[in-house]
Design an enzyme around this catalytic site. Structure first.
Site, PDB file in Angstrom:
ATOM      1  CB  THR A  58      -1.065  -0.196   0.998  1.00  0.00           C
ATOM      2  OG1 THR A  58      -1.864   0.955   1.061  1.00  0.00           O
ATOM      3  CG2 THR A  58      -0.314   0.006   2.666  1.00  0.00           C
ATOM      4  CG  ASN A  59      -0.457   4.743  -1.428  1.00  0.00           C
ATOM      5  OD1 ASN A  59      -1.057   5.609  -0.528  1.00  0.00           O
ATOM      6  ND2 ASN A  59      -0.972   4.219  -2.436  1.00  0.00           N
ATOM      7  NE  ARG A  60       5.917   6.568   4.364  1.00  0.00           N
ATOM      8  CZ  ARG A  60       6.184   5.805   5.345  1.00  0.00           C
ATOM      9  NH1 ARG A  60       5.347   5.525   6.117  1.00  0.00           N
ATOM     10  NH2 ARG A  60       7.374   4.915   5.315  1.00  0.00           N
TER      11      ARG A  60
END
Ligand code: C5P
Length: 221
Positions: free
Chosen positions: A29-31
């Site tokens: 995933t990402n932030r």
């Protein structure tokens, strides 16, 4: 109260990260926190629009009066957005969509092996949701986002042209990711229009006003 400049309009918003499965218990995933997209969904609703929010996994509460559709992967987000796009007047694509998914995701939990060989993940490109919606013959008026870490003006304007959208909002990732404030720069056919640094809800309200003034009037059938 905010002026109801978008009364009678339907707005579709994508927000948050996507989550790409590696196996049943692991993801990439990402932030993205989703804060900007949720603030925009709220501001659109305040402006009188009917709002559908397609959201990746976030810890945020659904804004009042907003219909939320939860998705996880980019391909699920693509499916939900394409389903909603036909009935939307406006699409604001805020989601931090993963560029790739894991092509060889496992249906069973990956296990460590005796010789310590790590698994080899293969990546495959995800659909570009915004570019696809922007191509629809009678699709919504599209607003893109570009979170960059440097050369914001060049990257954002190039992205606006590549995706074929009338308005693209640039911001510096290091100033806005997971933060409560953000600094938007709006890019359109007339050039760059910087907004001041603002709490995300106030920035969202200014963006919604900018959308309302640019939105083409529907021809009377
Ligand atoms: O392609 P890039 O991620 O640089 O562009 C960002 C913009 O494109 C954002 O508006 C984002 O929501 C959208 N996007 C998308 N589908 C992708 C990648 C980005 O809709 N696969």
């Amino acid at each position: 109260a905010q002026p109801k400049v978008l009364a009678g309009k339907t707005a579709l918003v994508s927000a948050g990260p996507t989550s790409e499965p590696i196996d049943p218990v692991r993801v990439i995933t990402n932030r993205s926190s989703g804060k900007t997209g949720y603030a925009i969904a709220r501001a659109l609703r305040e402006a009188g629009a009917q709002v559908v929010l397609v959201s990746g996994p976030t810890a945020l509460e659904t804004p009042y009066g907003v219909t939320r559709i939860n998705v996880e992967s980019a391909r699920e987000m693509h499916g939900a957005i394409m389903q909603q796009a036909a009935t939307a007047d406006i699409f604001v694509s805020v989601a931090a969509v993963a560029d790739w998914h894991i092509a060889n995701a496992s249906s069973n939990k990956l296990k460590k092996n005796a010789v310590g060989e790590p698994p080899e993940l293969q990546f495959a490109q995800n659909p570009d949701i915004l570019a696809e919606v922007a191509q629809l013959a009678s699709g919504p008026w599209c607003v893109g986002f570009a979170a960059e870490t440097e050369n914001l003006h060049e990257h954002a304007e190039a992205k606006r042209r590549r995706k074929g959208v009338p308005l693209l909002v640039g911001n510096l990732a290091q100033h806005s990711m997971n933060a409560d404030d953000t600094t938007f720069i709006l890019f359109d056919d007339d050039g760059a229009h910087p907004l001041p640094a603002l709490p995300k809800l106030q920035a969202a309200r200014q963006l919604v006003q900018a959308i309302a003034t640019r939105l083409p009037r529907k021809p009377i059938p």
